[in-house]
Write a protein that holds these residues in place. Structure first.
Motif, PDB file in Angstrom:
ATOM      1  N   VAL A 199      19.259  20.336 -25.858  1.00  0.00           N
ATOM      2  CA  VAL A 199      18.749  21.262 -24.853  1.00  0.00           C
ATOM      3  C   VAL A 199      17.992  22.422 -25.496  1.00  0.00           C
ATOM      4  O   VAL A 199      18.442  23.013 -26.477  1.00  0.00           O
ATOM      5  CB  VAL A 199      19.918  21.808 -24.006  1.00  0.00           C
ATOM      6  CG1 VAL A 199      19.509  23.053 -23.247  1.00  0.00           C
ATOM      7  CG2 VAL A 199      20.411  20.740 -23.044  1.00  0.00           C
ATOM      8  N   THR A 200      16.841  22.757 -24.915  1.00  0.00           N
ATOM      9  CA  THR A 200      16.075  23.937 -25.327  1.00  0.00           C
ATOM     10  C   THR A 200      16.202  25.012 -24.260  1.00  0.00           C
ATOM     11  O   THR A 200      16.653  24.754 -23.135  1.00  0.00           O
ATOM     12  CB  THR A 200      14.594  23.608 -25.510  1.00  0.00           C
ATOM     13  OG1 THR A 200      14.025  23.276 -24.228  1.00  0.00           O
ATOM     14  CG2 THR A 200      14.400  22.439 -26.478  1.00  0.00           C
TER      15      THR A 200
ATOM     16  N   TRP B 297      21.332  14.958 -16.334  1.00  0.00           N
ATOM     17  CA  TRP B 297      21.272  14.617 -17.753  1.00  0.00           C
ATOM     18  C   TRP B 297      22.589  13.963 -18.187  1.00  0.00           C
ATOM     19  O   TRP B 297      23.674  14.396 -17.762  1.00  0.00           O
ATOM     20  CB  TRP B 297      21.068  15.868 -18.599  1.00  0.00           C
ATOM     21  CG  TRP B 297      19.696  16.452 -18.611  1.00  0.00           C
ATOM     22  CD1 TRP B 297      18.849  16.622 -17.563  1.00  0.00           C
ATOM     23  CD2 TRP B 297      19.013  16.984 -19.752  1.00  0.00           C
ATOM     24  NE1 TRP B 297      17.692  17.229 -17.957  1.00  0.00           N
ATOM     25  CE2 TRP B 297      17.754  17.470 -19.301  1.00  0.00           C
ATOM     26  CE3 TRP B 297      19.336  17.128 -21.100  1.00  0.00           C
ATOM     27  CZ2 TRP B 297      16.833  18.060 -20.166  1.00  0.00           C
ATOM     28  CZ3 TRP B 297      18.420  17.715 -21.954  1.00  0.00           C
ATOM     29  CH2 TRP B 297      17.183  18.166 -21.493  1.00  0.00           C
ATOM     30  N   PRO B 298      22.549  12.974 -19.056  1.00  0.00           N
ATOM     31  CA  PRO B 298      23.791  12.481 -19.652  1.00  0.00           C
ATOM     32  C   PRO B 298      24.342  13.508 -20.635  1.00  0.00           C
ATOM     33  O   PRO B 298      23.588  14.286 -21.234  1.00  0.00           O
ATOM     34  CB  PRO B 298      23.359  11.202 -20.381  1.00  0.00           C
ATOM     35  CG  PRO B 298      21.903  11.392 -20.653  1.00  0.00           C
ATOM     36  CD  PRO B 298      21.369  12.211 -19.521  1.00  0.00           C
TER      37      PRO B 298
ATOM     38  N   VAL C 153      20.539  30.203 -16.663  1.00  0.00           N
ATOM     39  CA  VAL C 153      21.332  29.561 -17.720  1.00  0.00           C
ATOM     40  C   VAL C 153      22.773  29.394 -17.251  1.00  0.00           C
ATOM     41  O   VAL C 153      23.394  28.345 -17.477  1.00  0.00           O
ATOM     42  CB  VAL C 153      21.273  30.370 -19.025  1.00  0.00           C
ATOM     43  CG1 VAL C 153      22.205  29.770 -20.079  1.00  0.00           C
ATOM     44  CG2 VAL C 153      19.847  30.408 -19.572  1.00  0.00           C
ATOM     45  N   ASP C 154      23.325  30.401 -16.568  1.00  0.00           N
ATOM     46  CA  ASP C 154      24.683  30.274 -16.024  1.00  0.00           C
ATOM     47  C   ASP C 154      24.788  29.101 -15.063  1.00  0.00           C
ATOM     48  O   ASP C 154      25.828  28.435 -14.984  1.00  0.00           O
ATOM     49  CB  ASP C 154      25.085  31.552 -15.296  1.00  0.00           C
ATOM     50  CG  ASP C 154      25.482  32.676 -16.236  1.00  0.00           C
ATOM     51  OD1 ASP C 154      25.658  32.418 -17.441  1.00  0.00           O
ATOM     52  OD2 ASP C 154      25.620  33.816 -15.760  1.00  0.00           O
ATOM     53  N   SER C 155      23.724  28.842 -14.312  1.00  0.00           N
ATOM     54  CA  SER C 155      23.722  27.690 -13.418  1.00  0.00           C
ATOM     55  C   SER C 155      23.721  26.386 -14.202  1.00  0.00           C
ATOM     56  O   SER C 155      24.357  25.405 -13.811  1.00  0.00           O
ATOM     57  CB  SER C 155      22.503  27.753 -12.490  1.00  0.00           C
ATOM     58  OG  SER C 155      22.469  26.651 -11.621  1.00  0.00           O
ATOM     59  N   ALA C 156      23.001  26.379 -15.326  1.00  0.00           N
ATOM     60  CA  ALA C 156      22.938  25.171 -16.153  1.00  0.00           C
ATOM     61  C   ALA C 156      24.283  24.857 -16.803  1.00  0.00           C
ATOM     62  O   ALA C 156      24.618  23.688 -17.011  1.00  0.00           O
ATOM     63  CB  ALA C 156      21.860  25.340 -17.225  1.00  0.00           C
ATOM     64  N   THR C 157      25.065  25.887 -17.138  1.00  0.00           N
ATOM     65  CA  THR C 157      26.394  25.664 -17.724  1.00  0.00           C
ATOM     66  C   THR C 157      27.472  25.539 -16.651  1.00  0.00           C
ATOM     67  O   THR C 157      28.608  25.182 -16.954  1.00  0.00           O
ATOM     68  CB  THR C 157      26.790  26.833 -18.641  1.00  0.00           C
ATOM     69  OG1 THR C 157      26.909  28.038 -17.857  1.00  0.00           O
ATOM     70  CG2 THR C 157      25.783  27.038 -19.767  1.00  0.00           C
ATOM     71  N   LEU C 158      27.128  25.859 -15.415  1.00  0.00           N
ATOM     72  CA  LEU C 158      28.034  25.981 -14.274  1.00  0.00           C
ATOM     73  C   LEU C 158      28.991  27.160 -14.410  1.00  0.00           C
ATOM     74  O   LEU C 158      29.944  27.285 -13.641  1.00  0.00           O
ATOM     75  CB  LEU C 158      28.818  24.693 -13.997  1.00  0.00           C
ATOM     76  CG  LEU C 158      28.936  24.336 -12.509  1.00  0.00           C
ATOM     77  CD1 LEU C 158      27.604  23.983 -11.903  1.00  0.00           C
ATOM     78  CD2 LEU C 158      29.920  23.204 -12.276  1.00  0.00           C
ATOM     79  N   MET C 159      28.732  28.044 -15.387  1.00  0.00           N
ATOM     80  CA  MET C 159      29.527  29.267 -15.457  1.00  0.00           C
ATOM     81  C   MET C 159      29.314  30.116 -14.213  1.00  0.00           C
ATOM     82  O   MET C 159      30.229  30.807 -13.759  1.00  0.00           O
ATOM     83  CB  MET C 159      29.172  30.067 -16.710  1.00  0.00           C
ATOM     84  CG  MET C 159      29.924  31.392 -16.834  1.00  0.00           C
ATOM     85  SD  MET C 159      31.728  31.225 -16.841  1.00  0.00           S
ATOM     86  CE  MET C 159      32.024  31.040 -18.592  1.00  0.00           C
ATOM     87  N   ASN C 160      28.107  30.060 -13.639  1.00  0.00           N
ATOM     88  CA  ASN C 160      27.891  30.854 -12.428  1.00  0.00           C
ATOM     89  C   ASN C 160      28.895  30.476 -11.342  1.00  0.00           C
ATOM     90  O   ASN C 160      29.392  31.330 -10.613  1.00  0.00           O
ATOM     91  CB  ASN C 160      26.449  30.703 -11.909  1.00  0.00           C
ATOM     92  CG  ASN C 160      26.179  29.347 -11.291  1.00  0.00           C
ATOM     93  OD1 ASN C 160      26.647  28.323 -11.801  1.00  0.00           O
ATOM     94  ND2 ASN C 160      25.433  29.300 -10.210  1.00  0.00           N
ATOM     95  N   LYS C 161      29.222  29.201 -11.250  1.00  0.00           N
ATOM     96  CA  LYS C 161      30.158  28.780 -10.216  1.00  0.00           C
ATOM     97  C   LYS C 161      31.583  29.172 -10.593  1.00  0.00           C
ATOM     98  O   LYS C 161      32.379  29.557  -9.721  1.00  0.00           O
ATOM     99  CB  LYS C 161      30.055  27.271 -10.026  1.00  0.00           C
ATOM    100  CG  LYS C 161      30.306  26.803  -8.627  1.00  0.00           C
ATOM    101  CD  LYS C 161      29.464  27.497  -7.570  1.00  0.00           C
ATOM    102  CE  LYS C 161      27.983  27.535  -7.810  1.00  0.00           C
ATOM    103  NZ  LYS C 161      27.234  28.159  -6.704  1.00  0.00           N
ATOM    104  N   GLY C 162      31.912  29.097 -11.881  1.00  0.00           N
ATOM    105  CA  GLY C 162      33.218  29.572 -12.317  1.00  0.00           C
ATOM    106  C   GLY C 162      33.399  31.053 -12.042  1.00  0.00           C
ATOM    107  O   GLY C 162      34.469  31.502 -11.589  1.00  0.00           O
ATOM    108  N   LEU C 163      32.358  31.831 -12.295  1.00  0.00           N
ATOM    109  CA  LEU C 163      32.417  33.263 -11.999  1.00  0.00           C
ATOM    110  C   LEU C 163      32.552  33.503 -10.500  1.00  0.00           C
ATOM    111  O   LEU C 163      33.264  34.420 -10.063  1.00  0.00           O
ATOM    112  CB  LEU C 163      31.162  33.959 -12.534  1.00  0.00           C
ATOM    113  CG  LEU C 163      30.955  33.946 -14.055  1.00  0.00           C
ATOM    114  CD1 LEU C 163      29.632  34.594 -14.422  1.00  0.00           C
ATOM    115  CD2 LEU C 163      32.106  34.626 -14.786  1.00  0.00           C
ATOM    116  N   GLU C 164      31.889  32.672  -9.703  1.00  0.00           N
ATOM    117  CA  GLU C 164      31.983  32.817  -8.248  1.00  0.00           C
ATOM    118  C   GLU C 164      33.388  32.494  -7.743  1.00  0.00           C
ATOM    119  O   GLU C 164      33.819  33.042  -6.726  1.00  0.00           O
ATOM    120  CB  GLU C 164      30.950  31.931  -7.566  1.00  0.00           C
ATOM    121  CG  GLU C 164      29.529  32.463  -7.700  1.00  0.00           C
ATOM    122  CD  GLU C 164      28.472  31.470  -7.242  1.00  0.00           C
ATOM    123  OE1 GLU C 164      28.850  30.434  -6.643  1.00  0.00           O
ATOM    124  OE2 GLU C 164      27.289  31.719  -7.490  1.00  0.00           O
TER     125      GLU C 164
END
Length: 413
Positions: free
Chosen positions: A191-192, A183-184, A210-221
């Motif tokens: 986003v919905t 997505w741009p 949702v964490d994957s969509a924000t990339l927070m999951n990777k930051g947490l990892e």
């Protein structure tokens, strides 16, 4: 036959773990099960796997659970509430406890399992992200093994087998890029919730999707990898890998790079965590590189994924800051899933909580400090979003949240 206790049995991690146990009944048996509020599914699992003990976090569902398995003989011990989950975590002769409870709710049960001397198959990121400063000394004190059961950290752990001490130079965590990788940025305000839950590669729970969509999951990892493998944050990188075939990589001191590959399937890291150091033969689909086709990589877009940088900053700040980051994210994601905030409000609310915590960051937090920071961060998110219209609960003294040591089962109910 290895004795397993499973926390979060009705979730994605839990059901896939039970798939493994069902497929390999000569290798594993279930001692205990703990779930959130799905009494019907938990009852079915109790019937199939016959644990000695089971608990449901929603105490109001305990009567329903008891009724659903009333005809079983022998009867398992059935408990409700947080104390019940903790008792399951530390019960009996389990050799390993799979921690599949989502969020900071998994912290206290995991600590209870560690104190009971059980090895941990860690699928709950928050145990180390929020609780790392308190958890890692307990792991060392009680001499237990902390084996990663999520795909990225399992990949790193697998690649490290046989690497000499001091041989690790850098970790590269791969990220799918989530629902919005193509997505741009200017479309993100539209986003919905349904959009955010359309993960291109993995089937996961709502919060982690949702964490994957924000990339927070990777930051947490990144924070989790820091605690698991002992590297500083400048030596832990993230790369977008849309195909999710390479689950992570390590670079050694001589610049050699090792990777672990496989189809996107959480059963593989779960099985490795349960069977390590052995390798168990499976009849699962084998990786066909020709079928997989091209493997591509790209830099993360920091404008699209501000949560990633927030996580790096919190990790570098250390102390109680990662606990604040994690709790603020959990609260913000919950509000988004309830459609009370917009997608881009998630990083805004997290950043606000972290900024407010800077002056009070506790450099060497105890478990009590971590739990207090977690509660405070959730309140900050609610207050920032809703202002005076939200009534914040009075902080609960941390001493009331201490892990009980072998509570009396009769008193738990």
């Amino acid at each position: 036959m290895k004795a397993i206790t499973l926390l979060g049995s009705t979730g994605s991690i839990g059901t896939q773990t039970l798939d493994i146990v069902a497929q390999y009944p000569d290798q594993f048996r279930i001692v205990g099960l703990a779930a959130g509020r799905n009494a019907e599914m938990l009852a079915q699992q109790i019937r199939q796997f016959r644990p000695a003990i089971a608990a449901i976090s929603d105490g109001d569902k305990l009567a329903e659970l008891k009724q659903a398995v009333a005809d079983l003989d022998p009867q398992p011990i059935l408990l409700g509430g947080e104390a019940g989950i903790i008792e399951v975590a530390q019960y009996g002769d389990a050799e390993a406890v799979v921690t599949g409870i989502v969020g900071c709710a998994g912290l206290l049960p995991t600590i209870a399992a560690i104190k009971a001397g059980f090895d941990i198959a860690l699928a709950n990121k928050e145990t180390l992200i929020a609780g790392g400063p308190a958890v890692m000394p307990l792991v060392e004190k009680h001499g237990v093994k902390l084996l990663p059961a999520d795909s990225e950290h399992s990949a790193i752990f697998q690649c490290l087998q046989g690497v000499p001490k001091g041989g690790l130079r850098r970790i590269l965590l791969t990220a799918s890029g989530g629902a919005f990788r193509d997505w741009p940025v200017d479309k993100l305000p539209e986003v919905t919730v349904a959009d955010a839950l359309k993960h291109p590669n993995w089937s996961m729970g709502r919060k982690i999707t949702v964490d994957s969509a924000t990339l927070m999951n990777k930051g947490l990892e990144v924070i989790e990898a820091h605690f698991l493998f002992g590297l500083d944050y400048d030596r832990i990188d993230i790369v977008i890998h849309p195909q999710s075939i390479i689950h992570s990589l390590i670079e050694l001191q001589d610049t050699s790079v090792l990777a672990q590959l496989g189809w996107p399937d959480m059963r593989l890291p779960l099985l490795y965590a349960l069977s390590w150091p052995e390798r168990i033969y499976t009849d699962w689909e084998r990786l066909d590189l020709v079928k997989a086709g091209s493997l591509t990589f790209r830099e993360p877009d920091h404008q699209k994924y501000p949560c990633m940088q927030l996580a790096y900053a919190a990790g570098r700040a250390g102390g109680s800051m990662p606990a604040v980051l994690n709790a603020a994210n959990e609260q913000a994601v919950a509000l988004f899933l309830e459609e009370k905030i917009k997608f881009l409000d998630i990083p805004r609310l997290i950043e606000h909580a972290c900024e407010r915590h800077e002056a009070d960051n506790c450099a060497n937090p105890s478990l009590d400090d971590i739990l207090a920071a977690d509660k405070w961060a959730r309140q900050q998110v609610l207050a920032k979003q809703f202002g005076s219209s939200v009534t914040l609960p009075n902080p609960v003294p941390a001493k009331k949240l201490e892990v009980p040591v072998r509570p009396d089962l009769a008193q738990i109910g």
